[in-house]
Design an enzyme around this catalytic site. Structure first.
Site: not given
Length: 339
Positions: A310, A314
């Site tokens: 992450h 995104d």
């Protein structure tokens, strides 16, 4: 029988079923070692304590008014066994237990984490420690992809070539997806606090061998076609099977493809192959009910799952990558645009 000097047990109190009776019930008070009364009702509890050398006077009863129940004695027996097991391990030459162990631990088989298994354990642990990973997944209709593969493998004449595997087709789809979403073909330099996007795709693929799980790497997968990728996967798989892979063939990957469908499972949440940024997992391709062109039909369905770092992107980017892969699986003609 009750000890000398104690009240005799009544018929109501002699039964093990009355173990948790209220304090108002006549309680047989059993003396232990002749040192006074102990609040206990059930003969079963007293007998169990005697058999395991449990001093009832040292127990705090959990029943009404401190009544000692069988659960209290069972707990004391377990604690005594664990203490004895820990003492045995501590007394063994060259062995110091780091923490209390279960009674069965001294007899348990111990397998050293060495070689391939040790290296895999270290890498997976580091991945989960350093990488904030997330997983998204989607079901895809792979009927058309399987039809295309069948057509490729039954072609005759000048257009005929080596058999094409499903893994090779998925690998080529991955390289096309990474060209559209280069964020996932990257790594994170933690010391410099930088995301490093890599210029080429070195595609790893998970392979299960007798020596454990290994991840051979197809170099420069981004400039290979399906046949070339398939041939390299076959070559590396054979080297893995015979234990002849070199360290160079097991390192340097930038993205990994994990086909756990060969184990007969539908889905998983893959652990990223550190220091990469993503891994695509592929479940088994199975006939399932599916709405196709507005009607219910039996189609070849596969679950695809993407675990990604992450830090590098995104959910929108990860979802876009996965959706593109699914679109290519459902409509292989989509892939022709990038070939």
């Amino acid at each position: 029988p009750a000890a000398s000097g104690t009240a005799p047990a009544t018929a109501a109190t002699a039964s093990a079923a009355d173990e948790a009776a209220p304090a108002a019930v006549a309680v047989a008070v059993g003396a232990v070692n002749g040192q006074g009364p102990v609040p206990v009702v059930s003969p079963l509890v007293r007998r169990l304590a005697r058999q395991h050398d449990i001093d009832l006077r040292r127990l705090a009863g959990s029943g009404p008014d401190g009544l000692i129940l069988r659960a209290d004695v069972d707990g004391a027996i377990r604690q005594a066994e664990e203490t004895a097991a820990t003492a045995r391990v501590a007394e063994a030459p060259g062995r110091t237990p780091a923490a209390p162990v279960s009674p069965a631990a001294p007899d348990a088989e111990r397998i050293p984490l060495r070689g391939v298994r040790g290296a895999v354990a270290d890498k997976l642990s580091r991945s989960r420690t350093e990488i904030p990973d997330a997983t998204c997944w989607v079901d895809a209709d792979a009927t058309e992809l399987m039809a295309v593969r069948a057509a490729m493998n039954t072609a005759t004449g000048p257009s005929a070539g080596p058999k094409v595997s499903v893994l090779a087709l998925l690998a080529r789809i991955c390289t096309a997806a990474l060209a559209r979403f280069p964020e996932l073909n990257s790594t994170v330099d933690t010391e410099a606090r930088e995301i490093v996007r890599l210029p080429g795709v070195h595609l790893g693929f998970a392979a299960q061998t007798d020596r454990g799980l290994v991840v051979p790497v197809v170099r420069d997968a981004h400039i290979r076609n399906v046949e070339s990728i398939g041939a390299e996967i076959a070559r590396l798989t054979e080297l893995a099977r015979t234990g002849k892979l070199s360290p160079a063939q097991l390192t340097g990957g930038t993205f990994t493809l994990n086909n756990y469908g060969v184990f007969g499972v539908d889905g998983s949440t893959p652990i990223i192959n550190h220091p990469e940024a993503a891994m695509l997992g592929v479940g088994r391709i199975m006939p399932k009910p599916w709405v196709h062109q507005g009607e219910l039909a039996v189609r070849q369905v596969v679950q695809l799952s993407l675990t990604f770092d992450h830090r590098v992107c995104d959910g929108g980017t990860a979802g876009g990558f996965l959706r593109y892969v699914a679109d290519c699986v459902e409509q292989p003609a989509v892939l022709l645009r990038t070939l």
